[in-house]
Write a protein that holds these residues in place. Structure first.
Motif, PDB file in Angstrom:
ATOM      1  N   ILE A  73      -0.878  -1.189  -1.371  1.00 18.78           N
ATOM      2  CA  ILE A  73      -0.054  -2.770  -0.514  1.00 18.78           C
ATOM      3  C   ILE A  73       1.280  -2.421  -1.344  1.00 18.78           C
ATOM      4  CG2 ILE A  73      -0.237  -4.776  -0.165  1.00 18.78           C
ATOM      5  CD1 ILE A  73      -3.401  -4.973  -0.378  1.00 18.78           C
ATOM      6  N   ALA A  74       1.659  -3.070  -1.727  1.00 17.31           N
ATOM      7  CA  ALA A  74       2.514  -2.987  -2.791  1.00 17.31           C
ATOM      8  C   ALA A  74       3.838  -0.915  -2.146  1.00 17.31           C
ATOM      9  CB  ALA A  74       3.214  -2.799  -3.854  1.00 17.31           C
ATOM     10  N   TYR A  75       3.174  -0.554  -2.273  1.00 21.82           N
ATOM     11  CA  TYR A  75       3.952   0.476  -2.225  1.00 21.82           C
ATOM     12  C   TYR A  75       3.725   1.365  -0.239  1.00 21.82           C
ATOM     13  CZ  TYR A  75       6.226   5.524  -2.964  1.00 21.82           C
ATOM     14  OH  TYR A  75       6.787   6.764  -2.064  1.00 21.82           O
ATOM     15  N   TYR A  76       2.716   0.917  -0.106  1.00 19.53           N
ATOM     16  CA  TYR A  76       2.528   1.970   1.497  1.00 19.53           C
ATOM     17  C   TYR A  76       2.221   0.456   2.611  1.00 19.53           C
ATOM     18  CZ  TYR A  76       1.414   6.392  -0.860  1.00 19.53           C
ATOM     19  OH  TYR A  76       1.300   7.136  -1.702  1.00 19.53           O
ATOM     20  N   VAL A  77       2.405  -0.669   2.569  1.00 17.78           N
ATOM     21  CA  VAL A  77       2.262  -1.261   3.480  1.00 17.78           C
ATOM     22  C   VAL A  77       3.457  -2.168   3.183  1.00 17.78           C
ATOM     23  CG1 VAL A  77       0.677  -3.364   4.086  1.00 17.78           C
ATOM     24  CG2 VAL A  77      -0.578  -2.065   2.546  1.00 17.78           C
ATOM     25  N   LEU A  78       3.876  -2.801   2.210  1.00 21.05           N
ATOM     26  CA  LEU A  78       5.351  -4.092   2.140  1.00 21.05           C
ATOM     27  C   LEU A  78       6.802  -2.844   3.116  1.00 21.05           C
ATOM     28  CD1 LEU A  78       4.864  -5.729  -1.064  1.00 21.05           C
ATOM     29  CD2 LEU A  78       4.230  -6.069   1.042  1.00 21.05           C
ATOM     30  N   PRO A  79       6.511  -1.947   3.063  1.00 20.04           N
ATOM     31  CA  PRO A  79       7.420  -1.458   3.819  1.00 20.04           C
ATOM     32  C   PRO A  79       7.940  -1.327   5.158  1.00 20.04           C
ATOM     33  CG  PRO A  79       7.324   0.191   2.369  1.00 20.04           C
ATOM     34  CD  PRO A  79       5.889  -0.704   2.094  1.00 20.04           C
ATOM     35  N   ALA A  80       6.035  -1.749   5.687  1.00 21.12           N
ATOM     36  CA  ALA A  80       5.560  -2.403   7.422  1.00 21.12           C
ATOM     37  C   ALA A  80       6.526  -3.195   7.770  1.00 21.12           C
ATOM     38  CB  ALA A  80       4.212  -2.254   7.399  1.00 21.12           C
ATOM     39  N   ILE A  81       7.091  -4.269   6.444  1.00 27.60           N
ATOM     40  CA  ILE A  81       7.408  -5.520   6.735  1.00 27.60           C
ATOM     41  C   ILE A  81       8.998  -5.422   6.024  1.00 27.60           C
ATOM     42  CG2 ILE A  81       5.095  -6.548   6.661  1.00 27.60           C
ATOM     43  CD1 ILE A  81       5.535  -7.814   4.314  1.00 27.60           C
ATOM     44  N   GLY A  82       9.845  -4.259   5.634  1.00 25.86           N
ATOM     45  CA  GLY A  82      11.354  -4.806   5.244  1.00 25.86           C
ATOM     46  C   GLY A  82      10.859  -4.482   4.093  1.00 25.86           C
ATOM     47  N   LEU A  83      10.136  -4.750   2.789  1.00 27.48           N
ATOM     48  CA  LEU A  83       9.977  -4.472   1.732  1.00 27.48           C
ATOM     49  C   LEU A  83       9.535  -3.383   1.378  1.00 27.48           C
ATOM     50  CD1 LEU A  83       8.437  -7.583   0.354  1.00 27.48           C
ATOM     51  CD2 LEU A  83      10.179  -7.047   0.737  1.00 27.48           C
ATOM     52  N   ASP A  84      11.381  -2.487   1.159  1.00 30.46           N
ATOM     53  CA  ASP A  84      11.266  -1.041   0.526  1.00 30.46           C
ATOM     54  C   ASP A  84      11.144  -0.546  -0.507  1.00 30.46           C
ATOM     55  OD1 ASP A  84      10.602   1.989   1.302  1.00 30.46           O
ATOM     56  OD2 ASP A  84      12.141   1.985   2.530  1.00 30.46           O
TER      57      ASP A  84
END
Length: 219
Positions: A73-84
């Motif tokens: 989630i931290a690596y693949y999902v959070l970038p989708a909400i701007g947390l890359d």
């Protein structure tokens, strides 16, 4: 294929070098989880209904889902909400978030063993709440939960191996790379296992020394 001890010894230096990444990440994670876990414990002790309900949901999520999924989630999902984040940062964030909850639960258990009379006496003496937590409550709590925190540290060290799935080059990832090029997975995985065993034995030994010193201090 026979187990080759000489080959195992030849790859150990490379695995030991890779273990420095695990050690560095584990130290960062434990520092973050101790700070956040302590803050969460103090916040929960304030008994704010809405805040405690939110915390209860977070704790249920962390305790009810595998750490590997939290890393994904931290690596693949959070970038989708701007947390890359980079693989290492994402891994540190995920494991710290996970460990924070268990540290908080540990400290909460230790907090329940503190005599309320000490807090009442400190309040009567005019100490502000911040000073009571810093000078009276937390030092006692940490001394009482040292064994559990040491156990959590070993879990964190082992958890850093999961970061191999998001391309962090640490012991397990290095062992996989060596195995892929040499076609000798037996020796490389045994080597990785030995590295983690030695690290956790060292942590356990340090924990016993710290626990003994705290026991002498109480005496």
């Amino acid at each position: 294929m026979k187990f080759n001890v000489d080959y195992l010894l030849s790859i150990l230096p490379r695995l030991i070098d890779a273990s420095l990444v695990n050690i560095r990440l584990a130290l960062i994670i434990m520092a973050i989880s101790l700070i956040l876990g302590t803050s969460l414990t103090v916040l929960r002790a304030a008994k704010l209904p809405v805040v405690n309900e939110v915390i209860a949901v977070v704790i249920s999520f962390v305790r009810g889902t595998p750490l590997l999924i939290q890393i994904f989630i931290a690596y693949y999902v959070l970038p989708a909400i701007g947390l890359d984040m980079s693989p290492q940062v994402a891994g540190v964030a995920a494991i710290s978030f996970n460990s924070m909850v268990f540290v908080s639960e540990t400290l909460r258990g230790g907090l329940s063993t503190i005599d309320p009379g000490q807090i009442e006496a400190s309040t009567a003496l005019g100490l502000p709440p911040r000073a009571i937590w810093r000078k009276v409550v937390l030092p006692q709590v940490f001394r009482r939960v040292v064994p559990v925190l040491i156990n959590e540290a070993t879990i964190v060290v082992k958890g850093t191996a999961l970061l191999s799935v998001i391309t962090v080059i640490e012991v397990l990832r290095t062992a996989q790379q060596i195995a892929a090029s040499s076609f000798r997975p037996f020796e490389t995985l045994v080597g990785a296992a030995l590295i983690f065993l030695v690290l956790n034995l060292a942590i356990s030994l340090a924990g016993k020394v710290a626990e003994a010193r705290f026991s002498l201090a109480r005496a």
